[in-house]
Design a protein around this motif. Structure first.
Motif, short mmCIF file in Angstrom:
data_model
loop_
_atom_site.label_atom_id
_atom_site.label_comp_id
_atom_site.label_asym_id
_atom_site.label_seq_id
_atom_site.Cartn_x
_atom_site.Cartn_y
_atom_site.Cartn_z
N PRO A 60 15.44 4.23 41.99
CA PRO A 60 15.75 2.88 41.52
C PRO A 60 17.27 2.71 41.36
O PRO A 60 17.96 3.64 40.92
CB PRO A 60 15.04 2.81 40.16
N GLY A 61 17.76 1.55 41.73
CA GLY A 61 19.20 1.34 41.79
C GLY A 61 19.97 1.74 40.56
O GLY A 61 21.01 2.42 40.65
N ARG A 62 19.51 1.36 39.36
CA ARG A 62 20.27 1.62 38.15
C ARG A 62 20.25 3.09 37.75
O ARG A 62 21.00 3.51 36.86
CB ARG A 62 19.75 0.77 36.98
N LEU A 63 19.39 3.88 38.38
CA LEU A 63 19.32 5.31 38.06
C LEU A 63 20.07 6.18 39.06
O LEU A 63 20.26 7.37 38.83
CB LEU A 63 17.85 5.76 38.00
N MET A 64 20.48 5.59 40.18
CA MET A 64 21.08 6.37 41.27
C MET A 64 22.61 6.29 41.23
O MET A 64 23.19 5.22 41.43
CB MET A 64 20.59 5.85 42.63
N PRO A 65 23.29 7.41 40.99
CA PRO A 65 24.76 7.40 41.05
C PRO A 65 25.24 7.22 42.49
O PRO A 65 24.69 7.81 43.42
CB PRO A 65 25.15 8.79 40.52
N LEU A 66 26.25 6.38 42.69
CA LEU A 66 26.83 6.13 44.00
C LEU A 66 28.20 6.79 44.08
O LEU A 66 28.70 7.32 43.09
CB LEU A 66 26.95 4.62 44.25
N SER A 67 28.81 6.75 45.26
CA SER A 67 30.13 7.37 45.44
C SER A 67 31.02 6.50 46.30
O SER A 67 30.91 6.48 47.52
CB SER A 67 29.98 8.76 46.08
N SER A 68 31.89 5.73 45.64
CA SER A 68 32.86 4.86 46.32
C SER A 68 32.23 3.97 47.37
O SER A 68 32.58 4.05 48.56
CB SER A 68 33.99 5.69 46.93
N PRO A 69 31.31 3.08 46.98
CA PRO A 69 30.83 2.08 47.94
C PRO A 69 31.97 1.15 48.31
O PRO A 69 32.65 0.61 47.43
CB PRO A 69 29.73 1.35 47.16
#
Length: 444
Positions: free
Chosen positions: A232-241
């Protein structure tokens, strides 16, 4: 770029114990220019001295092999450690705390205040704008005013309609004036909703243009290192989108920080990798086994995704069919770059960051060549549309106009809108390249 935010916090925490010297050993010729380096220091808000190691002399003396490399030097001037690659804030903090304790015990630390005066921040309406999104149907131009940490909405003639974000650097949802961003970059407009790649918050933000609210739909605010699986989006850490595009209910993300393309389904909110293993190189083939290198711009023609793969100075395509492949349009390798128009293997770009599709043609911000180029995906040809190749700020006929590291572009109403990043300006060009002008902003 991932180290800088951590370093800023540590420089403040250990202001009387830690001295930082940046050594800039540039890969690309454009980055070796002292003027361009000075602008980069301003853009990344560095307050420590930076050496222009244009000939790699310091790099060789310290036996460096990778970007970034950190050398640790004790108060007596001896090299006591080396770290290659990224490092978490906690590890960095613990390491420095232990060093300070040890040097204090030995009586080596000199806490005499060091006063440095960084260049004064320029007072310009826009400050290093990263990307643009134009919509002629609603007479709106969306500008990611990256170093002002906000989104500016104007008419296509430059009259300001809205400013989204407080201007402070941070991470908060809410109304337009209460919300907070951290160096936002790419955007995509879907009906009356604007989605934003909030790069240094490592998040995707949703802006409801009717109700004037900002909501985080993906990312935790912390940099992530996940390279597989969907969450789920709010649980997934992203990296410099760094940039976004939209197709049939999905947002596609140029995830520059971990060398992948990601997708997010807006119906169920799930997000995860779409193409690339996370390895940094240029390998074509099935989506899952291909490799990319810092994708920083993304667009679609409705059949494929096209992206600017910055570190390989290439333009590449990825099928929208999940069983499809990644194929390179132009570009060869991590260390093959230049400024050469032509076809197939003859083409050379230099760190392109922006890309958009219009009428069978890809328009590319060839950032480090200070040009806008047309790339033809069918014939795999590229040629200069705008710019002389020299950094500057000149309006006029397209081939005589000058830009300074343009990073984003959008086409609407027969015009090209360009985020001319280092000039703190938005430029407008005719599609045929006959004329370039600078957008005059009013009310900002």
């Amino acid at each position: 770029m991932h180290i800088f935010p951590q370093l800023r916090k540590l420089e403040k925490k250990f202001a009387n114990e830690l001295a930082v010297v940046g050594v800039h050993s540039a890969k690309f010729p454009n980055e070796k220019d002292a003027t361009n380096l000075a602008k980069a220091v301003q853009r990344y808000e560095l307050e420590h001295p930076v050496v222009n190691d244009a000939d790699f002399l310091i790099w060789q003396q310290y036996a460096c092999r990778a970007w970034p490399t950190m050398m640790f030097i004790d108060p007596q001037g001896k090299v006591i450690g080396k770290h290659e690659g990224e490092i978490t804030y906690e590890s960095f903090d613990n390491l420095l705390s232990q060093m300070i304790s040890d040097f204090d015990s030995a009586g080596w630390l000199d806490r005499k205040e060091t006063i440095l005066a960084p260049d004064r921040r320029q007072d310009t309406p826009l400050y290093f704008p990263g990307k643009v999104e134009a919509d002629a149907a609603s007479d709106r131009l969306f500008i990611s005013d990256s170093n002002h940490n906000r989104i500016v909405i104007t008419t296509l003639n430059g009259a300001v309609k809205e400013v989204i974000g407080s201007g402070e650097e941070g991470f908060a949802d809410g109304g337009f004036s209460q919300s907070v961003f951290n160096h936002p970059q790419g955007m995509v407009l879907v009906e009356n909703t604007l989605y934003v790649a909030d790069a240094e918050n490592h998040a995707i933000r949703k802006i409801d243009l009717e109700f004037k609210t900002v909501e985080t739909i993906a990312g935790t605010g912390e940099q992530g290192f996940t390279r597989e699986g969907r969450e789920p989006g709010r649980l997934m850490p992203l990296s410099s989108p760094w940039d976004l595009t939209f197709h049939e209910g999905n947002i596609y993300i140029a995830m520059a920080g971990i060398h992948q393309l990601w997708s997010m389904n807006l119906a169920d909110g799930m997000v995860g990798p779409y193409a690339g293993t996370g390895g940094e190189s240029i390998t074509d083939g099935p989506l899952a086994t291909s490799t990319l290198a810092q994708p920083s711009g993304i667009t679609t023609d409705g059949k494929k995704l096209y992206f600017a793969d910055s570190e390989t100075s290439s333009i590449r395509g990825a099928d929208l069919d999940p069983l499809g492949k990644v194929r390179t349009v132009v570009g060869l390798d991590l260390f093959v770059f230049g400024d050469v128009d032509g076809t197939t293997h003859n083409v050379r770009l230099q760190h392109p960051i922006g890309i958009t599709f219009f009428d069978g043609t890809l328009y590319v911000a060839d950032t480090y060549n200070h040009k806008i180029k047309k790339v033809l995906p069918v014939t795999r040809g590229a040629f200069t549309l705008l710019g002389t190749g020299d950094s500057g700020h000149e309006d006029g006929p397209g081939k005589q106009a000058q830009f300074s590291e343009p990073s984003g572009l959008s086409i609407s109403g027969g015009k090209i809108y360009i985020a001319d990043t280092n000039n703190h300006a938005i430029r407008i060009a005719d599609l045929d390249g006959t004329e370039v002008t600078t957008l005059e902003l009013t009310g900002l």
